[in-house]
Design an enzyme around this catalytic site. Structure first.
Site, PDB file in Angstrom:
ATOM      1  N   LEU A  55     -59.998   0.888 -30.602  1.00  8.37           N
ATOM      2  CA  LEU A  55     -61.323   0.328 -32.058  1.00  8.37           C
ATOM      3  C   LEU A  55     -61.957  -0.788 -31.272  1.00  8.37           C
ATOM      4  CD1 LEU A  55     -59.328   1.591 -34.161  1.00  8.37           C
ATOM      5  CD2 LEU A  55     -61.078   2.576 -33.258  1.00  8.37           C
ATOM      6  N   LYS A  66     -60.024 -24.233 -25.805  1.00  9.14           N
ATOM      7  CA  LYS A  66     -59.308 -26.224 -26.381  1.00  9.14           C
ATOM      8  C   LYS A  66     -57.866 -24.800 -25.634  1.00  9.14           C
ATOM      9  CE  LYS A  66     -61.276 -27.935 -30.324  1.00  9.14           C
ATOM     10  NZ  LYS A  66     -61.897 -28.902 -28.796  1.00  9.14           N
ATOM     11  N   ARG A  67     -57.988 -24.119 -25.169  1.00 11.75           N
ATOM     12  CA  ARG A  67     -56.676 -22.956 -24.811  1.00 11.75           C
ATOM     13  C   ARG A  67     -55.306 -22.653 -25.411  1.00 11.75           C
ATOM     14  NH1 ARG A  67     -58.272 -21.832 -19.411  1.00 11.75           N
ATOM     15  NH2 ARG A  67     -56.173 -21.016 -19.373  1.00 11.75           N
ATOM     16  N   HIS A 121     -57.683 -18.284 -12.807  1.00 18.27           N
ATOM     17  CA  HIS A 121     -57.522 -17.423 -14.249  1.00 18.27           C
ATOM     18  C   HIS A 121     -55.812 -18.576 -14.187  1.00 18.27           C
ATOM     19  CE1 HIS A 121     -60.963 -15.173 -15.169  1.00 18.27           C
ATOM     20  NE2 HIS A 121     -60.423 -14.717 -13.721  1.00 18.27           N
ATOM     21  N   LYS A 122     -56.110 -19.669 -14.736  1.00 22.21           N
ATOM     22  CA  LYS A 122     -54.900 -20.052 -14.729  1.00 22.21           C
ATOM     23  C   LYS A 122     -53.757 -19.703 -15.941  1.00 22.21           C
ATOM     24  CE  LYS A 122     -54.006 -25.136 -13.880  1.00 22.21           C
ATOM     25  NZ  LYS A 122     -54.278 -25.421 -12.273  1.00 22.21           N
TER      26      LYS A 122
HETATM   27  S1  MYA Z   1     -60.444  -8.352 -26.810  1.00 24.47           S
HETATM   28  C1  MYA Z   1     -62.282  -9.411 -27.535  1.00 24.47           C
HETATM   29  C2  MYA Z   1     -62.100 -10.673 -27.838  1.00 24.47           C
HETATM   30  N1  MYA Z   1     -61.996 -12.162 -28.985  1.00 24.47           N
HETATM   31  C3  MYA Z   1     -63.489 -11.908 -28.506  1.00 24.47           C
HETATM   32  O1  MYA Z   1     -63.912 -12.193 -27.501  1.00 24.47           O
HETATM   33  C4  MYA Z   1     -64.528 -12.811 -30.370  1.00 24.47           C
HETATM   34  C5  MYA Z   1     -65.330 -14.108 -29.425  1.00 24.47           C
HETATM   35  N2  MYA Z   1     -64.321 -14.979 -28.721  1.00 24.47           N
HETATM   36  C6  MYA Z   1     -63.232 -15.586 -29.509  1.00 24.47           C
HETATM   37  O2  MYA Z   1     -62.983 -15.637 -30.195  1.00 24.47           O
HETATM   38  C7  MYA Z   1     -62.394 -16.696 -27.890  1.00 24.47           C
HETATM   39  O3  MYA Z   1     -63.929 -16.729 -26.952  1.00 24.47           O
HETATM   40  C8  MYA Z   1     -61.215 -15.613 -27.614  1.00 24.47           C
HETATM   41  C9  MYA Z   1     -61.106 -16.606 -26.571  1.00 24.47           C
HETATM   42  C10 MYA Z   1     -60.250 -16.095 -28.477  1.00 24.47           C
HETATM   43  C11 MYA Z   1     -61.740 -14.383 -26.560  1.00 24.47           C
HETATM   44  N3  MYA Z   1     -58.582 -11.681 -23.394  1.00 24.47           N
HETATM   45  O4  MYA Z   1     -58.681 -20.502 -25.858  1.00 24.47           O
HETATM   46  P1  MYA Z   1     -59.463 -20.905 -25.016  1.00 24.47           P
HETATM   47  C12 MYA Z   1     -58.278 -15.787 -21.898  1.00 24.47           C
HETATM   48  C13 MYA Z   1     -57.985 -11.651 -23.117  1.00 24.47           C
HETATM   49  O5  MYA Z   1     -59.640 -22.014 -24.485  1.00 24.47           O
HETATM   50  P2  MYA Z   1     -61.397 -19.112 -26.939  1.00 24.47           P
HETATM   51  C14 MYA Z   1     -59.593  -8.384 -27.342  1.00 24.47           C
HETATM   52  O6  MYA Z   1     -59.465  -8.251 -29.066  1.00 24.47           O
HETATM   53  C15 MYA Z   1     -59.698 -16.623 -20.285  1.00 24.47           C
HETATM   54  O7  MYA Z   1     -59.630 -15.802 -19.327  1.00 24.47           O
HETATM   55  N4  MYA Z   1     -58.329 -13.309 -21.835  1.00 24.47           N
HETATM   56  O8  MYA Z   1     -60.325 -19.483 -24.310  1.00 24.47           O
HETATM   57  C16 MYA Z   1     -58.268  -8.352 -27.145  1.00 24.47           C
HETATM   58  C17 MYA Z   1     -58.541 -17.583 -19.923  1.00 24.47           C
HETATM   59  O9  MYA Z   1     -57.507 -17.157 -19.387  1.00 24.47           O
HETATM   60  P3  MYA Z   1     -57.144 -17.890 -17.841  1.00 24.47           P
HETATM   61  C18 MYA Z   1     -59.033 -13.700 -22.815  1.00 24.47           C
HETATM   62  O10 MYA Z   1     -62.304 -18.746 -25.635  1.00 24.47           O
HETATM   63  C19 MYA Z   1     -57.982  -8.759 -26.274  1.00 24.47           C
HETATM   64  C20 MYA Z   1     -58.388 -18.286 -21.483  1.00 24.47           C
HETATM   65  O11 MYA Z   1     -57.983 -16.758 -22.526  1.00 24.47           O
HETATM   66  C21 MYA Z   1     -59.933 -12.908 -23.650  1.00 24.47           C
HETATM   67  O12 MYA Z   1     -61.543 -20.336 -27.184  1.00 24.47           O
HETATM   68  C22 MYA Z   1     -56.800  -9.217 -25.320  1.00 24.47           C
HETATM   69  C23 MYA Z   1     -58.954 -18.635 -22.520  1.00 24.47           C
HETATM   70  O13 MYA Z   1     -58.983 -19.605 -23.473  1.00 24.47           O
HETATM   71  C24 MYA Z   1     -59.828 -12.231 -23.596  1.00 24.47           C
HETATM   72  N5  MYA Z   1     -61.105 -10.840 -24.201  1.00 24.47           N
HETATM   73  O14 MYA Z   1     -60.439 -17.739 -26.730  1.00 24.47           O
HETATM   74  C25 MYA Z   1     -55.247  -9.925 -25.087  1.00 24.47           C
HETATM   75  N6  MYA Z   1     -60.830 -14.506 -23.672  1.00 24.47           N
HETATM   76  O15 MYA Z   1     -57.676 -19.653 -17.417  1.00 24.47           O
HETATM   77  C26 MYA Z   1     -54.710  -9.704 -24.341  1.00 24.47           C
HETATM   78  C27 MYA Z   1     -60.548 -15.360 -22.750  1.00 24.47           C
HETATM   79  O16 MYA Z   1     -56.084 -17.142 -17.318  1.00 24.47           O
HETATM   80  C28 MYA Z   1     -53.236  -9.029 -24.411  1.00 24.47           C
HETATM   81  N7  MYA Z   1     -59.646 -15.287 -22.461  1.00 24.47           N
HETATM   82  O17 MYA Z   1     -58.983 -17.010 -17.119  1.00 24.47           O
HETATM   83  C29 MYA Z   1     -52.390  -9.362 -23.626  1.00 24.47           C
HETATM   84  C30 MYA Z   1     -51.175  -8.155 -23.720  1.00 24.47           C
HETATM   85  C31 MYA Z   1     -50.379  -8.798 -24.973  1.00 24.47           C
HETATM   86  C32 MYA Z   1     -49.472  -7.713 -26.072  1.00 24.47           C
HETATM   87  C33 MYA Z   1     -47.499  -7.782 -24.587  1.00 24.47           C
HETATM   88  C34 MYA Z   1     -46.693  -7.396 -25.261  1.00 24.47           C
HETATM   89  C35 MYA Z   1     -45.447  -6.194 -24.357  1.00 24.47           C
END
Ligand code: MYA
Length: 415
Positions: free
Chosen positions: A415, A174-175, A29-30
């Protein structure tokens, strides 16, 4: 929210999912490897202390400028009070948000729901983050946070609840997601908050617990027609309809809708109940008013007021989250209720939840969903819920728990 539009379980799907989860544990998980979250390599290491993984940094050291986006895109703060912006967010999610594994259903959060979910007491508009294409101004990605106090064992921690992460289908892989997560993190830090809670259908480093969705058919014929559920072995449609039939009205004397004047009593009841779980929200009266006072087509709450003492002894609630049905000739929307917070002190939970199913049926929901959190597991089977194919993983950011929790030790519903 997670990837959990909970269709009926089937053994092959379950096997495939478990296999995928196993693969994921060994996967690199880069992005997530660089973040202050529990790492897979540390699972089972009891020498690591419970609590924050990194200390807060002085606010003056928090990056003052937004992270860089690819040059065609720009950041936007989404004003959910604006009808136009709310429409854009609604449409982005309606067309690009969470689908089930077979792409048959997609969450369709209503505008009213989004406004409710994103404007709780003390919310920050700067945490409602969009990305637009610079030339067309089209909204192409979204992520949000809302503030919450969450108790982990004896510590009440100020956190952000992160939700609605969405990247347009044409811009996937596209990250962009890591940049959005870093940007929301930065804006949360600017408010001197250093922890977060979130749920996802995907396995990431590292869940504090993994819950299962269960669903209870209210309109079995439609659910079967749209492919949400299947006719059971040796079952006919008529027998299935009879199996899921419910009484016309709730059975418990004193069962009624929650009103504004009930907020103090419900807060006391709920705070006392939630104190038994390892992780749970620390709700005050303003939180209860926002999150639990009924809002039409968004959240429903009922309680039991003792006919003798007028004491409020029990409480139940659910939220409304329809899903679009993709590519069905006859139906376009599935009306789903999701169990929220329930408290039973006098009325047995089984009876309380059965009354909840009855009101959900009266309100024309097709299905009632519940996670195996809190005490839910103990009544699901008897109430004719079936296990879904969706898993929901719960995560904390920058907070380590000694070991994973059981779903029944979790008192938090996002939610
Ligand atoms: S969960 C609902 C998530 N949304 C969906 O499933 C909707 C449909 N899917 C999409 O829109 C896209 O596929 C998303 C990823 C946007 C999900 N939570 O840009 P990428 C990591 C966290 O190339 P895409 C919700 O809303 C993935 O492991 N990380 O990928 C809660 C990889 O990282 P790594 C996720 O598919 C969200 C990287 O992203 C998720 O184009 C909580 C790839 O990026 C996911 N659901 O876009 C977020 N899915 O290489 C975290 C993929 O390391 C919050 N990835 O494996 C953290 C706290 C932040 C606040 C902190 C405050 C102190």
């Amino acid at each position: 929210e997670g990837n959990s539009l909970n269709k009926d379980d089937s053994s092959l799907e379950t096997i495939v999912r478990k296999f995928q989860d196993t693969v994921s544990l060994g996967k690199k998980h880069k992005f997530w490897e660089t973040q202050p979250v529990g790492q897979f390599k540390d699972v089972g290491d009891t020498s690591l202390p419970e609590g924050p993984i990194e200390p807060p940094t002085p606010l003056s050291e928090v990056k003052q400028e937004p992270y860089n986006l690819p040059s065609q895109y720009e950041w936007t703060t989404c004003d959910m009070d604006s009808e136009e912006t709310c429409n854009e967010v609604y449409n982005l999610l309606k067309n690009n948000y969470v689908e089930d594994d077979e792409n048959m259903f997609r969450f369709n959060y209503s505008k009213e729901f989004l406004r409710w979910a994103l404007r709780p007491p003390g919310f920050y508009r700067s945490w409602h983050i969009g990305v637009r294409a610079k030339t067309s101004k089209k909204l192409v990605a979204f992520i949000t946070g809302v503030p919450a106090r969450i108790r982990v064992r004896d510590e009440v921690v100020k956190m952000a609840e992160i939700n609605f992460l969405c990247v347009h289908k044409k811009l996937r892989t596209k990250r962009l997601a890591p940049v959005m997560i870093k940007e929301v993190t930065r804006r949360v830090h600017l408010e001197n908050i250093w922890q977060a809670a979130y749920t996802a259908g995907v396995v990431l480093p590292t869940p504090i617990t993994t819950c299962q969705y269960w669903h209870r058919s209210l309109n079995p014929k439609k659910l079967i027609d749209v492919g949400f559920s299947r006719l059971g072995a040796r079952m006919t449609m008529n027998r299935t309809i009879k199996l899921y039939k419910l009484p016309d009205s709730p059975a418990t004397p004193g069962f009624r809708k929650m009103e504004l004047c009930d907020v103090p009593a419900v807060t006391r009841l709920l705070r006392n109940y939630l104190s038994q779980f390892v992780v749970a929200p620390d709700f005050d009266e303003s939180d209860v008013e926002h999150w639990l006072l009924p809002t039409e087509d968004v959240v429903d709450s009922y309680l039991v007021e003792s006919p003798e003492t007028h004491e409020i002894t029990d409480f139940c609630s659910f939220y409304t989250l329809p899903s679009s049905i993709l590519g069905n000739q006859n139906y376009s929307s599935l009306k789903a209720a999701y169990s929220y917070y329930n408290v039973s002190t006098k009325t047995p939970l089984l009876q309380l939840m059965n009354d909840t199913l009855i009101v959900a049926k009266q309100k024309n929901f097709d299905v009632f969903n519940a996670l195996d959190v809190m005490h839910n597991e103990s009544v699901l089977k008897e109430l004719k819920f079936g296990p879904g194919d969706g898993q929901l993983h719960y995560y904390l950011y920058n907070y380590r728990t000694q070991s994973a929790l059981k779903p029944s030790e979790l008192g938090l519903v996002l939610l």
